[in-house]
Design a protein around this motif. Structure first.
Motif, PDB file in Angstrom:
ATOM      1  N   UNK A   1      -1.357   4.133 -14.797  1.00  0.00           N
ATOM      2  CA  UNK A   1      -1.566   2.549 -14.898  1.00  0.00           C
ATOM      3  C   UNK A   1      -2.070   1.904 -13.530  1.00  0.00           C
ATOM      4  N   UNK A   2      -3.206   1.149 -13.524  1.00  0.00           N
ATOM      5  CA  UNK A   2      -3.924   0.550 -12.353  1.00  0.00           C
ATOM      6  C   UNK A   2      -3.704  -0.915 -12.450  1.00  0.00           C
ATOM      7  N   UNK A   3      -3.058  -1.506 -11.660  1.00  0.00           N
ATOM      8  CA  UNK A   3      -2.879  -3.097 -11.356  1.00  0.00           C
ATOM      9  C   UNK A   3      -3.962  -3.394  -9.940  1.00  0.00           C
ATOM     10  N   UNK A   4      -4.939  -4.527 -10.503  1.00  0.00           N
ATOM     11  CA  UNK A   4      -5.643  -4.797  -9.221  1.00  0.00           C
ATOM     12  C   UNK A   4      -4.989  -5.848  -8.501  1.00  0.00           C
ATOM     13  N   UNK A   5      -4.639  -5.726  -7.220  1.00  0.00           N
ATOM     14  CA  UNK A   5      -3.921  -6.744  -6.229  1.00  0.00           C
ATOM     15  C   UNK A   5      -5.053  -7.488  -5.621  1.00  0.00           C
TER      16      UNK A   5
ATOM     17  N   UNK B   1     -18.129  -4.384  -3.867  1.00  0.00           N
ATOM     18  CA  UNK B   1     -16.873  -5.066  -3.760  1.00  0.00           C
ATOM     19  C   UNK B   1     -15.766  -4.148  -3.101  1.00  0.00           C
ATOM     20  N   UNK B   2     -14.761  -4.833  -2.462  1.00  0.00           N
ATOM     21  CA  UNK B   2     -13.882  -4.199  -1.913  1.00  0.00           C
ATOM     22  C   UNK B   2     -12.634  -4.593  -2.783  1.00  0.00           C
ATOM     23  N   UNK B   3     -11.866  -3.322  -3.355  1.00  0.00           N
ATOM     24  CA  UNK B   3     -10.623  -3.495  -4.478  1.00  0.00           C
ATOM     25  C   UNK B   3      -9.562  -2.874  -4.123  1.00  0.00           C
ATOM     26  N   UNK B   4      -8.459  -3.552  -4.062  1.00  0.00           N
ATOM     27  CA  UNK B   4      -7.264  -3.102  -3.716  1.00  0.00           C
ATOM     28  C   UNK B   4      -6.603  -2.769  -4.845  1.00  0.00           C
ATOM     29  N   UNK B   5      -5.949  -1.740  -5.246  1.00  0.00           N
ATOM     30  CA  UNK B   5      -5.005  -1.412  -6.366  1.00  0.00           C
ATOM     31  C   UNK B   5      -3.685  -0.946  -6.275  1.00  0.00           C
ATOM     32  N   UNK B   6      -2.677  -1.229  -7.009  1.00  0.00           N
ATOM     33  CA  UNK B   6      -1.637  -0.246  -7.101  1.00  0.00           C
ATOM     34  C   UNK B   6      -1.670   0.653  -8.382  1.00  0.00           C
ATOM     35  N   UNK B   7      -1.427   2.016  -8.042  1.00  0.00           N
ATOM     36  CA  UNK B   7      -1.709   3.163  -9.001  1.00  0.00           C
ATOM     37  C   UNK B   7      -0.233   3.664  -9.284  1.00  0.00           C
ATOM     38  N   UNK B   8       0.315   3.209 -10.488  1.00  0.00           N
ATOM     39  CA  UNK B   8       1.636   3.819 -10.975  1.00  0.00           C
ATOM     40  C   UNK B   8       1.312   5.246 -11.971  1.00  0.00           C
ATOM     41  N   UNK B   9       1.888   6.252 -11.239  1.00  0.00           N
ATOM     42  CA  UNK B   9       1.412   7.456 -11.529  1.00  0.00           C
ATOM     43  C   UNK B   9       2.557   8.343 -12.077  1.00  0.00           C
TER      44      UNK B   9
ATOM     45  N   UNK C   1     -13.044   6.067  -2.404  1.00  0.00           N
ATOM     46  CA  UNK C   1     -11.907   5.684  -2.450  1.00  0.00           C
ATOM     47  C   UNK C   1     -11.056   5.976  -1.221  1.00  0.00           C
ATOM     48  N   UNK C   2     -10.027   5.387  -1.064  1.00  0.00           N
ATOM     49  CA  UNK C   2      -8.913   5.693   0.166  1.00  0.00           C
ATOM     50  C   UNK C   2      -7.758   5.189  -0.361  1.00  0.00           C
ATOM     51  N   UNK C   3      -6.747   6.200  -0.610  1.00  0.00           N
ATOM     52  CA  UNK C   3      -5.502   6.124  -1.157  1.00  0.00           C
ATOM     53  C   UNK C   3      -4.507   6.556  -0.035  1.00  0.00           C
ATOM     54  N   UNK C   4      -3.463   5.705  -0.018  1.00  0.00           N
ATOM     55  CA  UNK C   4      -2.127   5.840   0.477  1.00  0.00           C
ATOM     56  C   UNK C   4      -0.987   6.159  -0.381  1.00  0.00           C
ATOM     57  N   UNK C   5      -0.194   7.351  -0.130  1.00  0.00           N
ATOM     58  CA  UNK C   5       1.010   7.409  -1.083  1.00  0.00           C
ATOM     59  C   UNK C   5       2.246   6.799  -0.887  1.00  0.00           C
ATOM     60  N   UNK C   6       2.845   5.863  -1.651  1.00  0.00           N
ATOM     61  CA  UNK C   6       4.015   5.211  -1.557  1.00  0.00           C
ATOM     62  C   UNK C   6       5.188   6.001  -1.856  1.00  0.00           C
ATOM     63  N   UNK C   7       5.164   6.631  -3.034  1.00  0.00           N
ATOM     64  CA  UNK C   7       6.121   7.282  -3.822  1.00  0.00           C
ATOM     65  C   UNK C   7       5.625   8.837  -4.551  1.00  0.00           C
ATOM     66  N   UNK C   8       6.252   9.619  -4.759  1.00  0.00           N
ATOM     67  CA  UNK C   8       5.986  10.803  -5.569  1.00  0.00           C
ATOM     68  C   UNK C   8       5.322  11.737  -4.967  1.00  0.00           C
TER      69      UNK C   8
ATOM     70  N   UNK D   1       1.019   4.817  -5.671  1.00  0.00           N
ATOM     71  CA  UNK D   1       0.162   4.734  -4.583  1.00  0.00           C
ATOM     72  C   UNK D   1      -0.716   3.540  -4.367  1.00  0.00           C
ATOM     73  N   UNK D   2      -1.182   3.190  -3.054  1.00  0.00           N
ATOM     74  CA  UNK D   2      -2.091   2.029  -2.876  1.00  0.00           C
ATOM     75  C   UNK D   2      -3.516   2.352  -2.718  1.00  0.00           C
ATOM     76  N   UNK D   3      -4.395   2.277  -3.469  1.00  0.00           N
ATOM     77  CA  UNK D   3      -5.799   2.532  -3.388  1.00  0.00           C
ATOM     78  C   UNK D   3      -6.526   1.509  -3.028  1.00  0.00           C
ATOM     79  N   UNK D   4      -7.600   1.732  -2.171  1.00  0.00           N
ATOM     80  CA  UNK D   4      -8.769   0.806  -1.793  1.00  0.00           C
ATOM     81  C   UNK D   4     -10.045   1.361  -2.064  1.00  0.00           C
ATOM     82  N   UNK D   5     -10.915   0.542  -2.404  1.00  0.00           N
ATOM     83  CA  UNK D   5     -12.272   0.989  -3.037  1.00  0.00           C
ATOM     84  C   UNK D   5     -13.303   0.266  -2.666  1.00  0.00           C
TER      85      UNK D   5
END
Length: 103
Positions: free
Chosen positions: A6-10, A21-29, A42-49, A87-91
């Motif tokens: 699930x990807x939610x655009x923040x 475009x610069x896009x920040x998303x929350x990735x629920x995996x 893509x630049x992604x930081x792992x929050x949990x998991x 995870x927090x993803x930046x694109x």
């Protein structure tokens, strides 16, 4: 199509210039991510998991909270999920293309 995260655009900003475009998303995996590409960096930081990232041309990378990764534009990659999380993803992507292309 396989299960995808699930990807939610923040936030989305049309920058740099007028082509990107610069896009920040929350990735629920909970199930990983099948092979895919992005039309930019893509630049992604792992929050949990816990995950394994498989990027074409690289050794597999095990990821846990606090880890991060980068994937260049249009490089196929996938994720195996060992422990569900977020995870927090930046694109930085071409603004008129879809964020993700599933292969």
């Amino acid at each position: 199509m396989p299960t995808v995260p699930a990807i939610t655009t923040l936030h989305r900003a049309e920058f740099p210039g007028d082509r990107y475009a610069t896009v920040m998303v929350l990735i629920e995996n909970a199930a990983g991510a099948p092979r895919h590409t992005h039309p930019g960096l893509e630049m992604t930081y792992i929050l949990e998991g816990e995950y394994t990232l498989m990027v074409d041309g690289r050794a597999d990378q095990n990821l846990k909270p606090g880890d991060w990764f980068e994937v260049p534009a249009e490089v196929p990659h996938s994720v195996t999920c060992h422990k569900p999380g977020r995870a927090l993803g930046h694109y930085v992507v071409e603004k008129d293309k879809p964020l993700v292309s599933w292969l």
